[in-house]
Design a protein around this motif. Structure first.
Motif, short mmCIF file in Angstrom:
data_model
loop_
_atom_site.label_atom_id
_atom_site.label_comp_id
_atom_site.label_asym_id
_atom_site.label_seq_id
_atom_site.Cartn_x
_atom_site.Cartn_y
_atom_site.Cartn_z
N GLY A 1 0.41 -1.27 -0.26
CA GLY A 1 0.46 0.31 -0.12
C GLY A 1 0.67 1.45 0.35
N VAL A 2 0.83 1.79 1.28
CA VAL A 2 1.35 3.10 1.32
C VAL A 2 3.08 3.03 0.87
CG1 VAL A 2 2.17 5.29 2.65
CG2 VAL A 2 -0.47 4.42 2.42
N HIS A 3 3.22 1.95 1.91
CA HIS A 3 4.86 1.95 1.70
C HIS A 3 5.22 0.31 1.18
CE1 HIS A 3 6.19 5.10 4.27
NE2 HIS A 3 5.06 4.97 4.98
N ASN A 4 6.65 0.57 -0.04
CA ASN A 4 6.56 -1.64 -0.19
C ASN A 4 7.62 -1.51 1.12
OD1 ASN A 4 4.99 -1.29 -1.86
ND2 ASN A 4 5.66 -0.42 -3.44
N ILE A 5 8.33 -2.32 1.44
CA ILE A 5 9.29 -2.69 2.13
C ILE A 5 9.67 -4.24 1.30
CG2 ILE A 5 10.36 -3.85 4.17
CD1 ILE A 5 7.84 -2.28 5.59
N PRO A 6 11.05 -3.74 0.53
CA PRO A 6 11.56 -4.83 -0.34
C PRO A 6 11.64 -6.29 0.94
CG PRO A 6 12.51 -3.08 -0.04
CD PRO A 6 11.91 -2.79 0.96
N MET A 7 12.19 -7.41 0.06
CA MET A 7 13.24 -8.91 0.89
C MET A 7 13.80 -9.20 0.50
SD MET A 7 9.70 -11.11 2.39
CE MET A 7 10.59 -12.30 2.23
N MET A 8 14.51 -10.05 1.69
CA MET A 8 16.02 -10.47 0.73
C MET A 8 16.01 -11.67 0.86
SD MET A 8 19.15 -7.83 1.80
CE MET A 8 20.26 -9.18 1.13
N GLY A 9 16.29 -12.54 0.00
CA GLY A 9 15.72 -14.32 0.28
C GLY A 9 17.54 -15.23 0.45
N GLY A 10 17.49 -15.96 1.47
CA GLY A 10 18.60 -16.79 1.10
C GLY A 10 19.48 -15.39 2.65
N GLY A 11 20.71 -16.35 2.87
CA GLY A 11 21.34 -16.05 4.25
C GLY A 11 22.00 -14.51 3.80
N SER A 12 22.38 -14.45 4.41
CA SER A 12 23.13 -12.85 4.49
C SER A 12 24.29 -12.31 5.20
CB SER A 12 22.84 -11.66 4.46
OG SER A 12 23.41 -9.86 4.45
N ALA A 13 25.48 -11.55 4.66
CA ALA A 13 27.02 -11.69 5.63
C ALA A 13 26.79 -10.07 5.89
CB ALA A 13 27.94 -12.18 4.88
N PHE A 14 25.65 -8.99 6.29
CA PHE A 14 24.59 -7.83 6.79
C PHE A 14 25.15 -8.44 8.51
CE2 PHE A 14 21.77 -5.31 7.88
CZ PHE A 14 22.43 -4.03 8.04
N ASP A 15 25.82 -6.82 9.00
CA ASP A 15 25.56 -6.34 10.01
C ASP A 15 25.02 -5.54 10.73
OD1 ASP A 15 25.79 -5.66 12.70
OD2 ASP A 15 28.27 -6.20 12.57
N ILE A 16 24.14 -6.22 10.74
CA ILE A 16 22.95 -4.89 11.23
C ILE A 16 23.79 -3.60 12.24
CG2 ILE A 16 21.15 -6.87 11.47
CD1 ILE A 16 20.71 -6.05 14.33
N THR A 17 24.56 -3.87 13.36
CA THR A 17 25.32 -2.55 13.67
C THR A 17 26.24 -1.20 12.15
OG1 THR A 17 27.21 -3.52 14.01
CG2 THR A 17 25.71 -3.91 15.82
N THR A 18 25.90 -1.42 11.23
CA THR A 18 26.48 -0.37 10.41
C THR A 18 25.48 0.74 9.75
OG1 THR A 18 25.51 -2.47 8.59
CG2 THR A 18 28.17 -2.54 9.04
N ILE A 19 23.78 0.18 9.98
CA ILE A 19 22.57 1.04 10.13
C ILE A 19 22.94 2.01 11.06
CG2 ILE A 19 20.56 1.22 10.07
CD1 ILE A 19 20.70 -1.36 8.29
N ALA A 20 23.01 3.05 11.08
CA ALA A 20 23.22 3.82 12.20
C ALA A 20 22.23 4.24 12.95
CB ALA A 20 23.22 5.24 11.72
N GLY A 21 21.97 4.14 14.33
CA GLY A 21 20.44 4.53 15.14
C GLY A 21 20.62 3.23 16.07
N LEU A 22 21.09 1.99 15.68
CA LEU A 22 21.05 1.18 16.65
C LEU A 22 20.87 1.31 18.25
CD1 LEU A 22 19.98 -2.06 16.85
CD2 LEU A 22 22.75 -2.38 16.41
N GLN A 23 19.92 0.93 18.84
CA GLN A 23 20.34 1.45 20.53
C GLN A 23 19.86 0.37 21.10
OE1 GLN A 23 19.81 5.14 21.18
NE2 GLN A 23 21.15 4.76 18.96
N VAL A 24 19.30 -0.84 20.50
CA VAL A 24 19.31 -1.99 21.81
C VAL A 24 19.35 -3.48 20.41
CG1 VAL A 24 18.07 -3.90 23.57
CG2 VAL A 24 18.16 -1.28 23.50
N TRP A 25 20.24 -4.14 20.62
CA TRP A 25 19.91 -5.45 19.97
C TRP A 25 20.50 -7.05 20.90
CZ3 TRP A 25 24.34 -7.22 16.21
CH2 TRP A 25 24.23 -7.76 15.48
#
Length: 255
Positions: free
Chosen positions: A7-31
């Motif tokens: 609808g208003v927002h489209n949220i893309p999705m990734m399939g499979g595994g990922s080596a991405f580290d969520i701490t690389t996105i600014a603003g992470l406060q609690v994990w």
């Protein structure tokens, strides 16, 4: 990467595994993640924060902490069983207060949809729970999500589902994005499906959050299991959300 229409927002999705580290996105406060390495089952029960900010999730009330220590940590499954509607009492974790004008929240959860009419507190302001909270309310095959900020009813919104909630055999990722101006959007993802439509919330009031699995009513806490919780103090883009969701799903076997 593919995009799912919301609808208003489209949220893309990734399939499979990922080596991405969520701490690389600014603003992470609690994990809070990977309980096998990050949970301490000595008093006080603690789920260590992996964001680098020291915002650990703890329970210093001995009766609640002992419930968590005795029966909530499932090492084989890698989850914490909150059992919010358990006759033995509520289970929840506190973390340092976060005041958020914008936010993106992620939960890897498995809900217990019994009884059929129940509330599931995800994260709230324990000190003023009638004013600030994000909560899932389930009745039969419908759900409502509430996000409240500021005083009274300002900033309140809800959505209802047209599809069933995932059953208690299935983990899914629950995403809440709060924008400063347009309100918030909410959606559910399991293997490849959106479990809800999105909505915009009226009001841009800040929210205050400091507890996981709590509800002001003792029988309305998070009735289910949680494997991961991540909080950003920013409104992530669709692309950033896709990266975080792909990473959480890969780490928690949601495929």
């Amino acid at each position: 990467m593919r995009s799912l229409g919301l609808g208003v927002h489209n949220i893309p999705m990734m399939g499979g595994g990922s080596a991405f580290d969520i701490t690389t996105i600014a603003g992470l406060q609690v994990w809070a993640k990977n309980g096998a390495e990050n949970v301490s089952t000595a008093f006080p029960f603690t789920w260590n924060d992996s964001s680098g900010n020291g915002n650990h999730l703890t329970q210093n009330v001995s009766t609640i902490s002992n419930l968590l220590i005795a029966s909530a940590w499932n090492a084989t499954e890698g989850s914490i069983d909150m059992a919010g509607a358990s006759p033995s009492g509520p289970r929840f974790l506190d973390y340092p207060t976060q005041n958020l004008s914008t936010a993106t929240l992620f939960f890897a959860v498995k809900m217990n949809l019994s009884p059929a009419f129940d509330y599931y507190g995800l994260t709230q302001d324990k000190n003023n729970s009638g004013t600030n909270y994000t909560q899932l309310f389930a009745k039969d095959t419908q759900f409502f999500h509430y996000l409240v900020g500021g005083a009274g009813s300002s900033g309140t919104g809800a959505i209802s589902a047209t599809t069933n909630l995932p059953n208690n055999d299935e983990y899914f990722v629950y995403i809440v994005r709060k924008d400063a101006a347009s309100g918030a959007t909410v959606n559910f993802q399991n293997s490849s499906d959106i479990m809800a439509t999105t909505t915009n919330y009226s009001g841009a009031d800040a929210i205050t959050l400091n507890t996981l699995g709590f509800s002001a009513n003792a029988d309305r806490g998070l009735n289910g299991k949680i494997r991961e919780f991540a909080m950003y103090n920013t409104s992530l883009t669709d692309e950033e959300i896709a990266l975080v969701v792909g990473d959480i799903k890969s780490r928690n076997g949601i495929s």
